[in-house]
Design an enzyme around this catalytic site. Structure first.
Site, PDB file in Angstrom:
ATOM      1  N   ASP A  32      46.045  38.349  40.369  1.00 33.15           N
ATOM      2  CA  ASP A  32      45.208  37.960  39.377  1.00 33.15           C
ATOM      3  C   ASP A  32      45.257  36.391  38.823  1.00 33.15           C
ATOM      4  O   ASP A  32      44.471  35.887  38.072  1.00 33.15           O
ATOM      5  CB  ASP A  32      45.682  38.614  38.194  1.00 33.15           C
ATOM      6  CG  ASP A  32      44.470  39.363  37.677  1.00 33.15           C
ATOM      7  OD1 ASP A  32      43.082  39.128  37.977  1.00 33.15           O
ATOM      8  OD2 ASP A  32      44.663  39.956  36.432  1.00 33.15           O
TER       9      ASP A  32
ATOM     10  N   GLN B 152      48.300  44.856  34.665  1.00 29.50           N
ATOM     11  CA  GLN B 152      46.971  45.249  33.927  1.00 29.50           C
ATOM     12  C   GLN B 152      47.152  44.884  32.554  1.00 29.50           C
ATOM     13  O   GLN B 152      47.918  45.154  31.867  1.00 29.50           O
ATOM     14  CB  GLN B 152      46.814  46.897  33.956  1.00 29.50           C
ATOM     15  CG  GLN B 152      45.507  47.513  33.499  1.00 29.50           C
ATOM     16  CD  GLN B 152      44.120  46.876  34.016  1.00 29.50           C
ATOM     17  OE1 GLN B 152      44.179  46.733  35.446  1.00 29.50           O
ATOM     18  NE2 GLN B 152      43.131  46.390  33.401  1.00 29.50           N
TER      19      GLN B 152
ATOM     20  N   LYS C  62      40.883  50.421  40.984  1.00 26.17           N
ATOM     21  CA  LYS C  62      41.517  49.435  41.866  1.00 26.17           C
ATOM     22  C   LYS C  62      42.378  50.113  42.926  1.00 26.17           C
ATOM     23  O   LYS C  62      42.023  49.582  44.228  1.00 26.17           O
ATOM     24  CB  LYS C  62      42.717  48.521  40.764  1.00 26.17           C
ATOM     25  CG  LYS C  62      41.609  47.570  40.199  1.00 26.17           C
ATOM     26  CD  LYS C  62      42.479  46.975  39.008  1.00 26.17           C
ATOM     27  CE  LYS C  62      41.441  46.051  38.097  1.00 26.17           C
ATOM     28  NZ  LYS C  62      42.117  45.492  36.980  1.00 26.17           N
TER      29      LYS C  62
END
Ligand code: NAD
Length: 277
Positions: free
Chosen positions: A107, A84, A40
């Site tokens: 996210d 994460q 990422k």
């Protein structure tokens, strides 16, 4: 991927342009998570964004993590914060998601963004289902009246996937571990998205001829000769005989997740900059 000019990706921040900024927060040293985080950040840098990783040890307390998130929320140069997952078991993931500034929640897991998605408002949408929708629409642009079946009902993939398909006027059936007769439900699907994490769950005879099949599942399976293979939920060799279009694992949905994370970061940066104009 062609190299993009970083100037195209700058946001005008109170008069002085700067690159959109993304921080990925990693707790612990899970090997798979480390690889995902690196890809990422590397992609952010390739595209001319500022990307960084904030690392905490496996035994970091929830309070430590919340303090780091508060510091990132306060930084002007960071537009996107991604935690994460999975987090260590002693940390409450929902409390952590709730601590991320919704304007930086790239996210799309904060309850405000989830609620906006369900209301059909403009929201930061979870990257994986957003990437799946892009794949589906690259094959079939109008989903009106299509029967879409989603296997899995997690907050990060299954539920937002169903919400996005519903927004596209598909008829959506959401299935999960307690669904009875799942294979016959799947056989009715014009669009089948599987997000379970059980290698080979979806067999060829679960698939309607010419269906679009999107395999989100990512399971590490040990190989007899050592090492491991990354496998999807779908028995690819069987399904490819029946489906009209199908994504492989790996290199199917995964790259789309990263692409949509970049898109969400730029979107968040533009929205934050616009509020300051
Ligand atoms: P999760 O464990 O939170 O949810 C799994 C879902 O599958 C649950 O709703 C559960 O009810 C359902 N389920 C479990 N067994 C089932 C069965 N036998 N039949 C039907 N439903 C069943 O997982 P998640 O976070 O949603 O992730 C799902 C998979 O997608 C995992 O393999 C994960 O690694 C992968 N994933 C991939 C990406 C990517 O970018 N490629 C991103 C996120 C998740």
């Amino acid at each position: 991927m062609p190299k993009l000019s970083s100037t195209r990706l700058q946001v005008n921040w109170t008069g002085s342009p700067r690159a959109p900024g993304l921080t990925v927060v990693l707790v612990g040293d899970d090997q798979a998570s480390q690889i995902y985080v690196q890809s990422k950040v590397r992609m952010a840098e390739r595209l001319g964004l500022h990307g960084e990783v904030e690392r905490l040890p496996d035994d970091a307390s929830e309070a430590d993590l919340l303090a780091r998130i508060a510091a990132l929320n306060a930084r002007d140069d960071i537009d996107g914060i991604l935690i994460q997952l999975p987090l260590p078991a002693h940390i409450d993931a929902l409390r952590v998601m709730a601590a991320v500034d919704p304007a930086k929640d790239v996210d799309g897991l904060h309850a405000l963004n989830a609620g906006r998605l369900f209301h059909g408002d403009d929201a930061l949408v979870p990257c994986t289902p957003l990437g799946c929708l892009r794949l589906i629409k690259s094959i079939r642009s109008d989903l009106t009246g299509a029967h879409a079946v989603v296997i899995g009902s997690s907050n990060i993939v299954g539920k937002p996937m169903a919400a996005l398909l519903l927004q596209e006027q598909a008829t959506v059936t959401q299935t999960h571990i307690h669904t009875r007769g799942i294979s016959s439900i799947c056989r009715q699907a014009d669009i089948l998205v599987s997000a379970v994490g059980k290698a080979g769950l979806v067999r060829g005879d679960w698939i309607k001829p010419q269906a679009i099949v999107i395999d989100v599942g990512t399971t590490r399976v040990e190989k007899p000769e050592g090492g491991y293979a990354v496998c999807g939920d779908v028995s690819f060799d069987e399904a490819v005989q029946v489906a009209g279009a199908i994504t492989p694992v790996p290199r199917g949905v995964g790259p789309m997740t990263i692409a949509c994370l970049m898109e969400n970061t730029v979107k968040a940066a533009k929205a934050r900059a616009a509020r300051l104009q």
